[in-house]
Design a protein around this motif. Structure first.
Motif, mmCIF file in Angstrom:
data_model
loop_
_atom_site.group_PDB
_atom_site.id
_atom_site.type_symbol
_atom_site.label_atom_id
_atom_site.label_comp_id
_atom_site.label_asym_id
_atom_site.label_seq_id
_atom_site.Cartn_x
_atom_site.Cartn_y
_atom_site.Cartn_z
ATOM 1 N N GLY A 58 0.957 -1.347 0.256
ATOM 2 C CA GLY A 58 0.698 0.130 0.024
ATOM 3 C C GLY A 58 1.202 1.045 0.335
ATOM 4 O O GLY A 58 0.167 2.039 -0.776
ATOM 5 N N LEU A 59 2.278 1.274 0.708
ATOM 6 C CA LEU A 59 2.309 2.487 0.996
ATOM 7 C C LEU A 59 3.457 2.926 -0.531
ATOM 8 O O LEU A 59 3.747 3.660 -1.074
ATOM 9 N N ALA A 60 3.762 1.035 -1.218
ATOM 10 C CA ALA A 60 4.553 1.724 -2.395
ATOM 11 C C ALA A 60 3.772 1.709 -3.514
ATOM 12 O O ALA A 60 3.808 2.940 -4.400
ATOM 13 N N ALA A 61 2.347 2.069 -3.239
ATOM 14 C CA ALA A 61 1.280 2.000 -4.363
ATOM 15 C C ALA A 61 0.972 3.807 -4.262
ATOM 16 O O ALA A 61 0.854 4.533 -4.965
ATOM 17 N N ALA A 62 1.425 4.357 -2.638
ATOM 18 C CA ALA A 62 1.093 5.394 -3.060
ATOM 19 C C ALA A 62 1.904 6.588 -3.329
ATOM 20 O O ALA A 62 1.849 7.749 -3.296
ATOM 21 N N LEU B 79 11.537 -12.402 17.077
ATOM 22 C CA LEU B 79 11.649 -12.567 15.123
ATOM 23 C C LEU B 79 12.389 -10.714 15.491
ATOM 24 O O LEU B 79 11.658 -9.500 14.766
ATOM 25 N N THR B 80 13.837 -11.478 15.690
ATOM 26 C CA THR B 80 14.486 -9.568 15.433
ATOM 27 C C THR B 80 15.044 -9.117 13.852
ATOM 28 O O THR B 80 14.495 -10.301 13.313
ATOM 29 N N TYR B 81 14.878 -8.268 13.605
ATOM 30 C CA TYR B 81 15.551 -7.603 12.598
ATOM 31 C C TYR B 81 16.288 -8.139 11.169
ATOM 32 O O TYR B 81 16.721 -8.944 10.352
ATOM 33 N N GLY B 82 17.200 -8.896 12.469
ATOM 34 C CA GLY B 82 18.327 -10.010 12.139
ATOM 35 C C GLY B 82 18.244 -10.581 11.150
ATOM 36 O O GLY B 82 18.622 -12.072 10.210
ATOM 37 N N LYS B 83 16.818 -11.738 11.721
ATOM 38 C CA LYS B 83 15.814 -13.154 11.460
ATOM 39 C C LYS B 83 15.262 -12.824 9.909
ATOM 40 O O LYS B 83 14.729 -13.527 9.645
ATOM 41 N N VAL B 84 14.706 -11.668 10.129
ATOM 42 C CA VAL B 84 13.982 -11.417 8.624
ATOM 43 C C VAL B 84 14.406 -11.567 7.426
ATOM 44 O O VAL B 84 15.885 -11.020 7.073
ATOM 45 N N HIS B 85 13.991 -12.539 6.749
ATOM 46 C CA HIS B 85 14.474 -12.588 5.923
ATOM 47 C C HIS B 85 14.318 -11.971 4.579
ATOM 48 O O HIS B 85 12.916 -12.295 3.858
ATOM 49 N N GLY B 86 14.496 -11.297 3.625
ATOM 50 C CA GLY B 86 14.167 -10.647 2.135
ATOM 51 C C GLY B 86 13.300 -9.232 2.345
ATOM 52 O O GLY B 86 12.985 -8.820 1.554
ATOM 53 N N MET B 87 13.524 -8.868 3.931
ATOM 54 C CA MET B 87 13.113 -7.427 3.784
ATOM 55 C C MET B 87 14.076 -6.379 2.644
ATOM 56 O O MET B 87 14.632 -6.114 3.171
ATOM 57 N N HIS B 88 12.732 -5.509 2.124
ATOM 58 C CA HIS B 88 13.204 -4.744 0.550
ATOM 59 C C HIS B 88 12.705 -3.086 0.581
ATOM 60 O O HIS B 88 11.700 -3.430 1.495
ATOM 61 N N ALA B 89 14.106 -2.005 1.209
ATOM 62 C CA ALA B 89 13.183 -1.366 0.902
ATOM 63 C C ALA B 89 11.972 0.050 0.511
ATOM 64 O O ALA B 89 12.183 -1.135 -0.975
ATOM 65 N N LEU B 90 11.422 0.079 1.220
ATOM 66 C CA LEU B 90 10.197 1.351 0.409
ATOM 67 C C LEU B 90 11.072 1.811 -1.237
ATOM 68 O O LEU B 90 11.877 2.424 -0.591
ATOM 69 N N PRO B 91 10.293 2.252 -1.912
ATOM 70 C CA PRO B 91 10.854 3.003 -2.728
ATOM 71 C C PRO B 91 10.901 3.767 -2.094
ATOM 72 O O PRO B 91 10.494 4.512 -2.240
ATOM 73 N N GLY B 92 12.587 5.103 -3.089
ATOM 74 C CA GLY B 92 12.618 6.195 -3.045
ATOM 75 C C GLY B 92 13.027 6.407 -1.514
ATOM 76 O O GLY B 92 13.802 7.966 -1.082
ATOM 77 N N TYR C 104 10.207 2.827 10.718
ATOM 78 C CA TYR C 104 10.401 2.997 9.069
ATOM 79 C C TYR C 104 9.548 3.246 8.910
ATOM 80 O O TYR C 104 9.859 4.132 7.320
ATOM 81 N N PHE C 105 7.953 2.328 8.289
ATOM 82 C CA PHE C 105 7.132 3.223 7.691
ATOM 83 C C PHE C 105 6.099 4.409 7.923
ATOM 84 O O PHE C 105 5.969 5.127 7.251
ATOM 85 N N ASP C 106 6.545 4.617 9.526
ATOM 86 C CA ASP C 106 6.262 6.259 10.576
ATOM 87 C C ASP C 106 7.214 6.875 9.555
ATOM 88 O O ASP C 106 6.300 7.951 8.829
ATOM 89 N N ALA C 107 8.400 6.787 9.568
ATOM 90 C CA ALA C 107 9.246 8.125 8.841
ATOM 91 C C ALA C 107 8.983 8.265 7.637
ATOM 92 O O ALA C 107 9.055 9.414 6.897
ATOM 93 N N TYR C 108 8.617 6.834 6.569
ATOM 94 C CA TYR C 108 8.089 7.091 5.343
ATOM 95 C C TYR C 108 6.848 7.612 4.512
ATOM 96 O O TYR C 108 6.979 8.843 3.860
ATOM 97 N N GLU C 109 6.238 7.896 5.201
ATOM 98 C CA GLU C 109 4.483 8.165 5.306
ATOM 99 C C GLU C 109 4.775 9.143 5.148
ATOM 100 O O GLU C 109 4.394 10.278 5.051
ATOM 101 N N ARG C 110 5.397 9.419 6.641
ATOM 102 C CA ARG C 110 5.945 11.697 6.989
ATOM 103 C C ARG C 110 6.775 11.870 5.677
ATOM 104 O O ARG C 110 6.723 13.056 5.361
ATOM 105 N N ALA C 111 8.281 11.452 5.103
ATOM 106 C CA ALA C 111 9.102 11.513 4.558
ATOM 107 C C ALA C 111 7.439 12.273 3.459
ATOM 108 O O ALA C 111 7.643 12.917 2.978
ATOM 109 N N PHE C 112 7.038 11.131 2.715
ATOM 110 C CA PHE C 112 6.394 11.687 1.437
ATOM 111 C C PHE C 112 4.844 12.055 1.697
ATOM 112 O O PHE C 112 4.312 12.456 1.109
#
Length: 358
Positions: free
Chosen positions: A18-22, A56-69, A88-96
């Protein structure tokens, strides 16, 4: 509150897809609140990540890909992913300046007037020319049914409510499911539990060697073919198999990942097979996955006889106004990014035409 508000596009869900689409809507000239609105049922930014178990720490997450931009940088691998990704999502929503509305529950999408869609929610009703559905799967955990399930005197829970391994200290635990979550749970729980038992419907498939780009494309193509045929999507991992890493090898060697075939029934004190085998249990943990959360689309009658929704790319074949992102082949983080971009591109083409009554 109940007045009908008009926008060009409604995005339902503010996870990765949803954030990528937005982002792509904003980047191509659509203004939030004026031209499009993002509705999210969660109480805070982070999509399903905010509900993941603490271990489930961030280091165990498999294949987390950054949002566009905007890259996710300097994340501490030891921190819970339920903290890192929502921040990260919160910062992304505010940045854009995406102005996500939450918590808003989308209750139904119906045919509106003049070729528009009517989106009914807990926060009012929107009339829109196009819908990008990015509601994911976390809200629809799948619970299989087995004879005797209601008689079990212990605790049953799903991955969606997994509290972390310490909660199973001294208990006999049956873990059901052959995916990544099931194996992760077993490896975490085993040092705490009195006993663990792993059961799966099919023998697990462990993948040797690197998972390169060619293998990834092949896997996605297989999942894509299912949704093109109108069948319910399977996860990409169901096609790729489980990576045979050091932790998995150790679990196989010490017997933690010694899999049994699926039991035939549940008893008051455990599980049983028709051949006479029985296993006592205090807890049954269902690591049995999730289904697409698309019940709100039911009034549009999009499902095919096979039980799924036919999709070409991200576009619903039966209704070009609707795009499903984070569905089927785009249910990975990188796939969700690409799907968001593709959906916006198609919707721009649709909206450039004169609206036609359905």
């Amino acid at each position: 509150m109940n007045s009908l508000r008009e926008v060009e596009v409604v995005v339902t869900g503010a996870g990765q897809a949803g954030l990528a689409a937005a982002y792509h809507l904003r980047r191509t000239g659509f203004e939030p609140e004026r031209d499009f609105v993002v509705l999210d049922h969660a109480p805070a930014p982070g999509g399903a990540w905010q509900f993941r178990w603490p271990s489930l720490t961030y280091g165990k997450v498999h294949g987390m890909h950054a949002l566009p931009g905007m890259e996710l940088t300097d994340a501490d691998p030891a921190r819970p992913s339920s903290e890192v990704v929502p921040e990260y999502f919160d910062a992304y929503e505010r940045a854009f300046d995406l102005r996500v509305r939450r918590p808003v529950e989308v209750r139904a999408v119906r045919e509106g007037v003049g070729g528009r869609l009517r989106v009914e929610t807990s926060g009012g009703t929107w009339s829109t020319r196009a819908l990008i559905n990015a509601t994911g799967t976390w809200g629809r955990p799948f619970w299989p049914r087995y004879p005797g399930q209601e008689t079990f005197r212990g605790r049953q829970l799903h991955t969606a409510r997994y509290p972390g391994p310490e909660a199973f200290a001294g208990l006999r635990v049956v873990v059901v499911g052959g995916g990544a979550s099931g194996t992760q749970h077993l490896l975490e729980i085993a040092p705490y539990a009195a006993e663990t038992t792993w059961v799966t419907r099919r023998p697990p498939v462990f993948r040797e060697g690197p998972f390169d780009e060619g293998a990834g494309r092949t896997a996605v193509a297989l999942v894509e073919e299912r949704v093109r045929q109108g069948l319910p999507p399977k996860s990409v991992v169901s096609v790729t198999g489980l990576p045979l890493n050091d932790a998995i090898r150790q679990g196989i060697a010490d017997g933690t990942l010694d899999r049994l075939p699926m039991f035939d029934r549940i008893t008051p004190d455990g599980v049983a097979w028709d051949d006479g085998r029985r296993v006592a249990a205090d807890v049954i943990l269902w690591a049995t996955g999730f289904r697409a959360a698309i019940d709100h689309l039911a009034p549009l009658r999009l499902r095919e006889p096979g039980g799924g929704i036919r999709v070409e790319g991200t576009r619903v074949v039966a209704d070009a106004r609707i795009h499903l992102v984070g569905y089927g082949p785009s249910a990975s983080t990188i796939g969700a990014n690409r799907a968001g971009r593709a959906a916006v591109r198609d919707i721009r083409r649709l909206l450039a035409q004169e609206p036609v009554a359905a």
